[in-house]
Scaffold this motif. Structure first.
Motif, PDB file in Angstrom:
ATOM      1  N   TYR A 219       0.835  -1.193   0.000  1.00  0.00           N
ATOM      2  CA  TYR A 219       0.000   0.000   0.000  1.00  0.00           C
ATOM      3  C   TYR A 219       0.876   1.253   0.000  1.00  0.00           C
ATOM      4  CZ  TYR A 219      -4.206  -2.752   0.757  1.00  0.00           C
ATOM      5  OH  TYR A 219      -5.258  -3.624   0.602  1.00  0.00           O
ATOM      6  N   ALA A 220       0.364   2.301  -0.619  1.00  0.00           N
ATOM      7  CA  ALA A 220       1.058   3.591  -0.700  1.00  0.00           C
ATOM      8  C   ALA A 220       0.412   4.584   0.271  1.00  0.00           C
ATOM      9  CB  ALA A 220       0.996   4.131  -2.125  1.00  0.00           C
ATOM     10  N   PRO A 221       1.101   5.686   0.581  1.00  0.00           N
ATOM     11  CA  PRO A 221       0.479   6.718   1.417  1.00  0.00           C
ATOM     12  C   PRO A 221      -0.836   7.186   0.808  1.00  0.00           C
ATOM     13  CG  PRO A 221       2.824   7.151   1.185  1.00  0.00           C
ATOM     14  CD  PRO A 221       2.504   6.033   0.240  1.00  0.00           C
ATOM     15  N   ASN A 222      -1.794   7.434   1.666  1.00  0.00           N
ATOM     16  CA  ASN A 222      -3.121   7.800   1.190  1.00  0.00           C
ATOM     17  C   ASN A 222      -3.725   8.825   2.144  1.00  0.00           C
ATOM     18  OD1 ASN A 222      -5.796   7.937   0.309  1.00  0.00           O
ATOM     19  ND2 ASN A 222      -5.885   5.768  -0.201  1.00  0.00           N
ATOM     20  N   GLY A 223      -4.115   9.955   1.583  1.00  0.00           N
ATOM     21  CA  GLY A 223      -4.703  11.000   2.404  1.00  0.00           C
ATOM     22  C   GLY A 223      -6.033  10.603   3.028  1.00  0.00           C
ATOM     23  N   LEU A 224      -6.680   9.567   2.476  1.00  0.00           N
ATOM     24  CA  LEU A 224      -7.952   9.106   3.025  1.00  0.00           C
ATOM     25  C   LEU A 224      -7.767   8.041   4.093  1.00  0.00           C
ATOM     26  CD1 LEU A 224     -10.037   8.827  -0.274  1.00  0.00           C
ATOM     27  CD2 LEU A 224      -9.924  10.740   1.334  1.00  0.00           C
ATOM     28  N   ALA A 225      -6.531   7.591   4.301  1.00  0.00           N
ATOM     29  CA  ALA A 225      -6.276   6.576   5.322  1.00  0.00           C
ATOM     30  C   ALA A 225      -6.379   7.184   6.709  1.00  0.00           C
ATOM     31  CB  ALA A 225      -4.901   5.945   5.103  1.00  0.00           C
ATOM     32  N   SER A 226      -6.529   6.337   7.695  1.00  0.00           N
ATOM     33  CA  SER A 226      -6.604   6.804   9.073  1.00  0.00           C
ATOM     34  C   SER A 226      -5.215   7.231   9.553  1.00  0.00           C
ATOM     35  CB  SER A 226      -7.153   5.691   9.977  1.00  0.00           C
ATOM     36  OG  SER A 226      -6.291   4.558   9.944  1.00  0.00           O
ATOM     37  N   GLY A 227      -5.166   7.739  10.790  1.00  0.00           N
ATOM     38  CA  GLY A 227      -3.874   8.140  11.353  1.00  0.00           C
ATOM     39  C   GLY A 227      -3.251   9.270  10.566  1.00  0.00           C
ATOM     40  N   ASP A 228      -1.970   9.123  10.258  1.00  0.00           N
ATOM     41  CA  ASP A 228      -1.226  10.164   9.542  1.00  0.00           C
ATOM     42  C   ASP A 228      -1.242   9.972   8.035  1.00  0.00           C
ATOM     43  OD1 ASP A 228       0.414   7.973   9.258  1.00  0.00           O
ATOM     44  OD2 ASP A 228       1.977   8.709  10.613  1.00  0.00           O
ATOM     45  N   GLY A 229      -2.026   8.995   7.539  1.00  0.00           N
ATOM     46  CA  GLY A 229      -2.132   8.780   6.100  1.00  0.00           C
ATOM     47  C   GLY A 229      -0.959   8.065   5.483  1.00  0.00           C
ATOM     48  N   SER A 230      -0.081   7.504   6.282  1.00  0.00           N
ATOM     49  CA  SER A 230       1.094   6.807   5.759  1.00  0.00           C
ATOM     50  C   SER A 230       0.693   5.505   5.085  1.00  0.00           C
ATOM     51  CB  SER A 230       2.093   6.534   6.891  1.00  0.00           C
ATOM     52  OG  SER A 230       1.529   5.615   7.823  1.00  0.00           O
ATOM     53  N   ALA A 231       1.666   4.879   4.396  1.00  0.00           N
ATOM     54  CA  ALA A 231       1.397   3.612   3.732  1.00  0.00           C
ATOM     55  C   ALA A 231       1.055   2.522   4.737  1.00  0.00           C
ATOM     56  CB  ALA A 231       2.615   3.208   2.903  1.00  0.00           C
ATOM     57  N   THR A 232       1.696   2.553   5.907  1.00  0.00           N
ATOM     58  CA  THR A 232       1.409   1.559   6.943  1.00  0.00           C
ATOM     59  C   THR A 232      -0.024   1.697   7.446  1.00  0.00           C
ATOM     60  OG1 THR A 232       3.730   1.422   7.626  1.00  0.00           O
ATOM     61  CG2 THR A 232       2.070   0.729   9.229  1.00  0.00           C
ATOM     62  N   TYR A 233      -0.479   2.927   7.669  1.00  0.00           N
ATOM     63  CA  TYR A 233      -1.858   3.124   8.106  1.00  0.00           C
ATOM     64  C   TYR A 233      -2.849   2.671   7.033  1.00  0.00           C
ATOM     65  CZ  TYR A 233      -1.462   5.395  12.639  1.00  0.00           C
ATOM     66  OH  TYR A 233      -1.258   5.643  13.987  1.00  0.00           O
ATOM     67  N   ALA A 234      -2.506   2.884   5.762  1.00  0.00           N
ATOM     68  CA  ALA A 234      -3.382   2.427   4.686  1.00  0.00           C
ATOM     69  C   ALA A 234      -3.495   0.902   4.695  1.00  0.00           C
ATOM     70  CB  ALA A 234      -2.856   2.905   3.338  1.00  0.00           C
ATOM     71  N   ALA A 235      -2.377   0.187   4.952  1.00  0.00           N
ATOM     72  CA  ALA A 235      -2.412  -1.273   5.041  1.00  0.00           C
ATOM     73  C   ALA A 235      -3.182  -1.728   6.281  1.00  0.00           C
ATOM     74  CB  ALA A 235      -0.987  -1.827   5.054  1.00  0.00           C
ATOM     75  N   MET A 236      -3.027  -1.019   7.381  1.00  0.00           N
ATOM     76  CA  MET A 236      -3.771  -1.365   8.594  1.00  0.00           C
ATOM     77  C   MET A 236      -5.280  -1.250   8.355  1.00  0.00           C
ATOM     78  SD  MET A 236      -1.323   0.574  11.378  1.00  0.00           S
ATOM     79  CE  MET A 236      -2.531   0.416  12.693  1.00  0.00           C
ATOM     80  N   ASP A 237      -5.687  -0.222   7.641  1.00  0.00           N
ATOM     81  CA  ASP A 237      -7.113  -0.067   7.339  1.00  0.00           C
ATOM     82  C   ASP A 237      -7.619  -1.232   6.500  1.00  0.00           C
ATOM     83  OD1 ASP A 237      -7.009   2.303   8.720  1.00  0.00           O
ATOM     84  OD2 ASP A 237      -6.950   3.587   6.944  1.00  0.00           O
ATOM     85  N   ALA A 238      -6.836  -1.629   5.494  1.00  0.00           N
ATOM     86  CA  ALA A 238      -7.244  -2.748   4.638  1.00  0.00           C
ATOM     87  C   ALA A 238      -7.312  -4.055   5.430  1.00  0.00           C
ATOM     88  CB  ALA A 238      -6.271  -2.881   3.466  1.00  0.00           C
ATOM     89  N   TYR A 239      -6.355  -4.261   6.316  1.00  0.00           N
ATOM     90  CA  TYR A 239      -6.334  -5.478   7.149  1.00  0.00           C
ATOM     91  C   TYR A 239      -7.590  -5.543   8.020  1.00  0.00           C
ATOM     92  CZ  TYR A 239      -4.621  -8.769  10.725  1.00  0.00           C
ATOM     93  OH  TYR A 239      -4.482  -9.836  11.608  1.00  0.00           O
ATOM     94  N   ARG A 240      -7.926  -4.452   8.678  1.00  0.00           N
ATOM     95  CA  ARG A 240      -9.098  -4.439   9.555  1.00  0.00           C
ATOM     96  C   ARG A 240     -10.402  -4.584   8.776  1.00  0.00           C
ATOM     97  NH1 ARG A 240      -6.691   0.778  12.786  1.00  0.00           N
ATOM     98  NH2 ARG A 240      -5.065  -0.356  13.961  1.00  0.00           N
ATOM     99  N   GLN A 241     -10.449  -3.995   7.584  1.00  0.00           N
ATOM    100  CA  GLN A 241     -11.656  -4.122   6.775  1.00  0.00           C
ATOM    101  C   GLN A 241     -11.872  -5.566   6.330  1.00  0.00           C
ATOM    102  OE1 GLN A 241     -13.882  -1.518   6.163  1.00  0.00           O
ATOM    103  NE2 GLN A 241     -15.162  -3.228   5.449  1.00  0.00           N
ATOM    104  N   THR A 242     -10.778  -6.238   5.940  1.00  0.00           N
ATOM    105  CA  THR A 242     -10.888  -7.649   5.549  1.00  0.00           C
ATOM    106  C   THR A 242     -11.355  -8.509   6.720  1.00  0.00           C
ATOM    107  OG1 THR A 242      -9.117  -7.339   3.915  1.00  0.00           O
ATOM    108  CG2 THR A 242      -9.624  -9.606   4.573  1.00  0.00           C
ATOM    109  N   LEU A 243     -10.801  -8.261   7.879  1.00  0.00           N
ATOM    110  CA  LEU A 243     -11.201  -9.016   9.065  1.00  0.00           C
ATOM    111  C   LEU A 243     -12.681  -8.786   9.390  1.00  0.00           C
ATOM    112  CD1 LEU A 243     -10.512 -10.796  11.511  1.00  0.00           C
ATOM    113  CD2 LEU A 243      -9.706  -8.714  12.681  1.00  0.00           C
ATOM    114  N   GLN A 244     -13.131  -7.546   9.282  1.00  0.00           N
ATOM    115  CA  GLN A 244     -14.525  -7.239   9.589  1.00  0.00           C
ATOM    116  C   GLN A 244     -15.473  -7.899   8.583  1.00  0.00           C
ATOM    117  OE1 GLN A 244     -15.364  -3.053   9.851  1.00  0.00           O
ATOM    118  NE2 GLN A 244     -17.578  -3.342   9.932  1.00  0.00           N
TER     119      GLN A 244
END
Length: 338
Positions: A219-244
């Motif tokens: 994942y790349a940095p994304n202004g729509l991601a949570s937290g500071d919008g970094s690539a790691t936060y974007a991956a964390m969002d995707a991980y949690r969405q898949t789990l949900q």
């Protein structure tokens, strides 16, 4: 203006008039010794020119008017003060040139100085903008400094911009151990270029049908991601969405609820899930393992056909499916550390 009365002047001693004999005895005309008179220019408050005016006295020596020829008129400027390319001043009614207002040359000089200062200031602004752009968007590949509370737009240390080839991340011995038989391998076209890679392994020999799908996505940095919008936060969002979505599928989804187990010692965080799909009499067991390593998500999904309407397939061991999916996910995640 009252009329001027002209009286005959006295004849000076020794005055002789040229002419034939006897002409000297005649009286001279009344205007003989009068001073020369020429018409005066119309005054500002007398546009019709109401009377003659005597010649003005000659200018003093060394003055500006001394450098101007007499035929140029009283409003002409000296050659060293009136450039040839300078436009001529407008003419007032009556043909007289209108002299610029007092201080006009000083005002024009001040305007030129202001223009030079404005040009210099604009150049400094452009230079400052270039320096700011060089600081904000550095030319090197090093990550930009993180401002507390700011939005991160670059990859940070430990984050990956590309992923390895998914088909090459799993050793052949692992494939043969968990997928015995004649395996067909395919590599689907990646959607995100070098940031994504996928590989499929398929066995279709009754009574065995297996389809293992392995996907790696950075994942790349994304202004729509949570937290500071970094690539790691974007991956964390995707991980949690898949789990949900596995634990609680959308309301109108036909997917069944999954049984989820958290895994330790694999990536930053990981979980496994199992589901049973029933479609038109066919039953398929599915085992999924999802791993997050910084900004990369590794997903291994193994489908086993338990029962089919066309042919004899099965049975399937759900625990064997989970073990195979876990082995493929571990092999792929291990290549991210090198």
């Amino acid at each position: 203006m009252p009329e001027q009365e002209f009286l005959p002047p006295r004849r000076s001693a020794g005055f002789r008039r040229p002419g034939p004999p006897g002409y000297q005895d005649e009286d001279p005309p009344p205007w003989a010794n009068l001073p020369s008179i020429r018409p005066a220019r119309p005054a500002a408050d007398d546009p019709m020119g109401s009377g003659p005016t005597a010649d003005p006295p000659p200018p003093p020596s060394g003055s500006r008017e001394e450098q101007v020829p007499q035929w140029a008129g009283p409003d002409a400027e000296a050659e060293d003060e009136a450039p040839r390319d300078q436009p001529r001043p407008p003419r007032a009614p009556g043909g007289r040139a209108r002299r610029p207002a007092a201080g006009g040359r000083a005002l024009r000089a001040a305007a030129r100085r202001r223009r030079r200062w404005l040009i210099l200031a604009a150049g400094l602004v452009v230079l400052a903008g270039g320096v700011t752009a060089a600081v904000v968007v550095p030319g090197s590949s090093a990550p930009a400094p993180v401002v507390p509370g700011g939005l991160i737009t670059t990859f940070q240390p430990g984050e990956l911009q590309t992923v390895p080839n998914a088909c090459g991340t799993v050793p052949a011995v692992t494939v043969q151990q968990y997928l015995p038989g004649q395996v067909r391998q395919a590599s689907p076209l990646a959607i995100d270029g070098a940031a994504e890679s996928a590989c499929d392994w398929t066995i279709d020999q009754a009574p065995v049908y297996r389809l293992l799908e392995l996907n790696l996505l950075a994942y790349a940095p994304n202004g729509l991601a949570s937290g500071d919008g970094s690539a790691t936060y974007a991956a964390m969002d995707a991980y949690r969405q898949t789990l949900q979505d596995l634990q609680d599928p959308p309301r109108h989804s036909a997917d069944p609820r999954a049984s989820v187990t958290t895994l330790s010692g694999l990536g930053i965080e990981a979980f496994s899930a199992t589901q049973v799909f029933r479609r038109g009499g066919a039953v398929t067991d599915v085992a999924t393992v999802v791993v997050r390593y910084h900004n990369v998500i590794v997903t291994a999904t193994l489908n086993g056909l338990e029962h089919s309407n066309l042919g004899t397939y099965g049975p399937v061991s759900i625990s064997q499916l989970s073990a195979a999916a876990l082995a493929f996910a571990q092999a792929a995640e291990a290549t991210l550390h090198s």
